[in-house]
Design an enzyme around this catalytic site. Structure first.
Site, mmCIF file in Angstrom:
data_model
loop_
_atom_site.group_PDB
_atom_site.id
_atom_site.type_symbol
_atom_site.label_atom_id
_atom_site.label_comp_id
_atom_site.label_asym_id
_atom_site.label_seq_id
_atom_site.Cartn_x
_atom_site.Cartn_y
_atom_site.Cartn_z
ATOM 1 N N HIS A 18 0.838 -1.205 0.000
ATOM 2 C CA HIS A 18 0.000 0.000 0.000
ATOM 3 C C HIS A 18 0.878 1.262 0.000
ATOM 4 O O HIS A 18 0.607 2.212 -0.724
ATOM 5 C CB HIS A 18 -0.892 0.038 1.256
ATOM 6 C CG HIS A 18 -1.888 -1.075 1.374
ATOM 7 N ND1 HIS A 18 -2.003 -1.854 2.499
ATOM 8 C CD2 HIS A 18 -2.826 -1.543 0.508
ATOM 9 C CE1 HIS A 18 -2.981 -2.732 2.333
ATOM 10 N NE2 HIS A 18 -3.483 -2.585 1.129
ATOM 11 N N LYS A 42 -15.492 -7.332 5.793
ATOM 12 C CA LYS A 42 -14.387 -8.095 6.376
ATOM 13 C C LYS A 42 -14.382 -7.939 7.898
ATOM 14 O O LYS A 42 -14.658 -6.852 8.408
ATOM 15 C CB LYS A 42 -13.052 -7.603 5.812
ATOM 16 C CG LYS A 42 -12.941 -7.828 4.317
ATOM 17 C CD LYS A 42 -11.608 -7.320 3.808
ATOM 18 C CE LYS A 42 -11.510 -7.526 2.306
ATOM 19 N NZ LYS A 42 -10.265 -6.989 1.750
ATOM 20 N N ARG A 91 -2.201 -6.306 -8.029
ATOM 21 C CA ARG A 91 -1.049 -7.180 -7.776
ATOM 22 C C ARG A 91 -0.888 -8.227 -8.857
ATOM 23 O O ARG A 91 0.196 -8.483 -9.335
ATOM 24 C CB ARG A 91 -1.213 -7.891 -6.424
ATOM 25 C CG ARG A 91 -0.854 -7.029 -5.264
ATOM 26 C CD ARG A 91 -1.418 -7.578 -4.001
ATOM 27 N NE ARG A 91 -2.881 -7.536 -4.028
ATOM 28 C CZ ARG A 91 -3.647 -7.826 -3.014
ATOM 29 N NH1 ARG A 91 -3.119 -8.205 -1.896
ATOM 30 N NH2 ARG A 91 -4.959 -7.734 -3.106
ATOM 31 N N SER A 129 -2.697 -7.851 3.172
ATOM 32 C CA SER A 129 -2.957 -7.647 4.604
ATOM 33 C C SER A 129 -3.383 -8.962 5.245
ATOM 34 O O SER A 129 -2.993 -9.264 6.377
ATOM 35 C CB SER A 129 -4.065 -6.617 4.802
ATOM 36 O OG SER A 129 -3.684 -5.377 4.282
HETATM 37 P P1 ADP Z 1 -9.925 -3.892 0.022
HETATM 38 O O1 ADP Z 1 -10.578 -4.495 1.223
HETATM 39 O O2 ADP Z 1 -10.713 -2.784 -0.596
HETATM 40 O O3 ADP Z 1 -9.417 -4.873 -1.004
HETATM 41 P P2 ADP Z 1 -7.193 -3.565 0.862
HETATM 42 O O4 ADP Z 1 -6.762 -2.774 2.035
HETATM 43 O O5 ADP Z 1 -6.977 -5.036 0.922
HETATM 44 O O6 ADP Z 1 -8.689 -3.160 0.655
HETATM 45 O O7 ADP Z 1 -6.489 -3.009 -0.451
HETATM 46 C C1 ADP Z 1 -6.673 -1.691 -0.878
HETATM 47 C C2 ADP Z 1 -6.097 -1.522 -2.278
HETATM 48 O O8 ADP Z 1 -4.696 -1.787 -2.242
HETATM 49 C C3 ADP Z 1 -6.660 -2.481 -3.327
HETATM 50 O O9 ADP Z 1 -6.738 -1.790 -4.545
HETATM 51 C C4 ADP Z 1 -5.635 -3.580 -3.399
HETATM 52 O O10 ADP Z 1 -5.638 -4.216 -4.674
HETATM 53 C C5 ADP Z 1 -4.364 -2.788 -3.199
HETATM 54 N N1 ADP Z 1 -3.275 -3.604 -2.663
HETATM 55 C C6 ADP Z 1 -3.315 -4.482 -1.659
HETATM 56 N N2 ADP Z 1 -2.096 -5.051 -1.451
HETATM 57 C C7 ADP Z 1 -1.265 -4.503 -2.374
HETATM 58 C C8 ADP Z 1 0.113 -4.682 -2.713
HETATM 59 N N3 ADP Z 1 0.877 -5.578 -2.077
HETATM 60 N N4 ADP Z 1 0.630 -3.953 -3.713
HETATM 61 C C9 ADP Z 1 -0.164 -3.082 -4.380
HETATM 62 N N5 ADP Z 1 -1.464 -2.882 -4.140
HETATM 63 C C10 ADP Z 1 -2.009 -3.567 -3.146
#
Ligand code: ADP
Length: 166
Positions: A18, A42, A91, A129
C-alpha cells in the site's frame, strides 16, 4: 483545478505494498486521500481508528497524503472530497476481475470520477494484509512486509491474544 485522488481500502493493516502505491501516486496528484473503510464485510483485526492511526503514522513522511476514514459508500465520500480519481492497486491477474467489476460499478454510480489502476512493484506483489495477519497470529516475522511501527503493533496485539487463550 486541484486533482484529488482517493485510495480506498480496508488497510487492516497497511502494508509496504500500500505504501508503495501511495508513494508512487503522490507526485501525480495534488492530494492523495487514503480512505479507510469503516464499514466493511471483512472481520477486521484492527478497529477503524487503529487502522487510521497506523496508516497516518506510516505515511507521515509524504506531505500531500491525507488519511481519513469513511463510512457508507465510497462514491459519496469521493464526491464529498471533490476527487476526480479513485486509485486502486493491482497485484496480479487474479485481482483484475474483481477490480474491473468494482470500477464498472463505481463508474455507473459516479461517472465524473475515473478509476486508475497502479501495478504493484514486483517486490510487493505477493503481500496482502490478510497474509500478514495470518503470519503475525502465529508469531511469524512480518518485518519484510510492513513498516516497523505496524510490526510492533501486530506483535503486541497477537502476544496479548495468545496470552488470553493460554
Ligand atoms: P480492500 O478491502 O478494498 O481490497 P485492501 O486494504 O486489501 O482493501 O487493499 C486496498 C487496495 O490496495 C486495493 O486496490 C488492493 O488491490 C491494493 N493492494 C493491496 N495489497 C497490495 C500490494 N501488495 N501492492 C499493491 N497494491 C495492493
Amino acid at each position: 483545478m486541484k486533482t484529488i485522488a482517493v485510495y480506498p481500502g480496508t488497510f487492516d493493516p497497511i502494508t509496504l505494498g500500500h505504501v508503495d502505491i501511495v508513494s508512487r501516486a503522490s507526485p501525480l496528484f495534488d492530494t492523495v486521500i487514503l480512505a479507510v473503510a469503516a464499514s466493511t464485510s471483512k472481520n477486521t483485526v484492527f478497529s477503524i481508528d487503529e487502522r487510521v492511526e497506523l496508516s497516518r503514522e506510516v505515511l507521515k513522511h509524504i506531505s500531500n497524503v491525507e488519511v481519513q476514514k469513511f463510512g457508507g459508500l465510497m462514491v459519496d465520500f469521493a464526491r464529498e472530497k471533490k476527487a476526480s480519481v479513485v486509485l486502486r492497486g493491482l497485484r496480479a491477474v487474479s485481482d483484475f476481475e474483481y477490480e474491473f467489476q468494482l470500477a464498472g460499478m463505481n463508474r455507473k454510480l459516479m461517472p465524473e470520477v475515473d478509476t486508475i489502476f497502479m501495478p504493484t512493484s514486483e517486490r510487493y506483489t505477493y503481500i496482502s494484509s490478510s497474509l500478514v495477519r495470518e503470519i503475525a497470529v502465529y508469531g511469524g516475522d512480518v518485518s519484510d512486509f510492513v513498516d516497523p511501527k505496524v510490526c510492533e503493533v501486530l506483535k503486541s496485539r497477537f502476544e496479548k491474544s495468545t496470552e488470553k487463550k493460554s
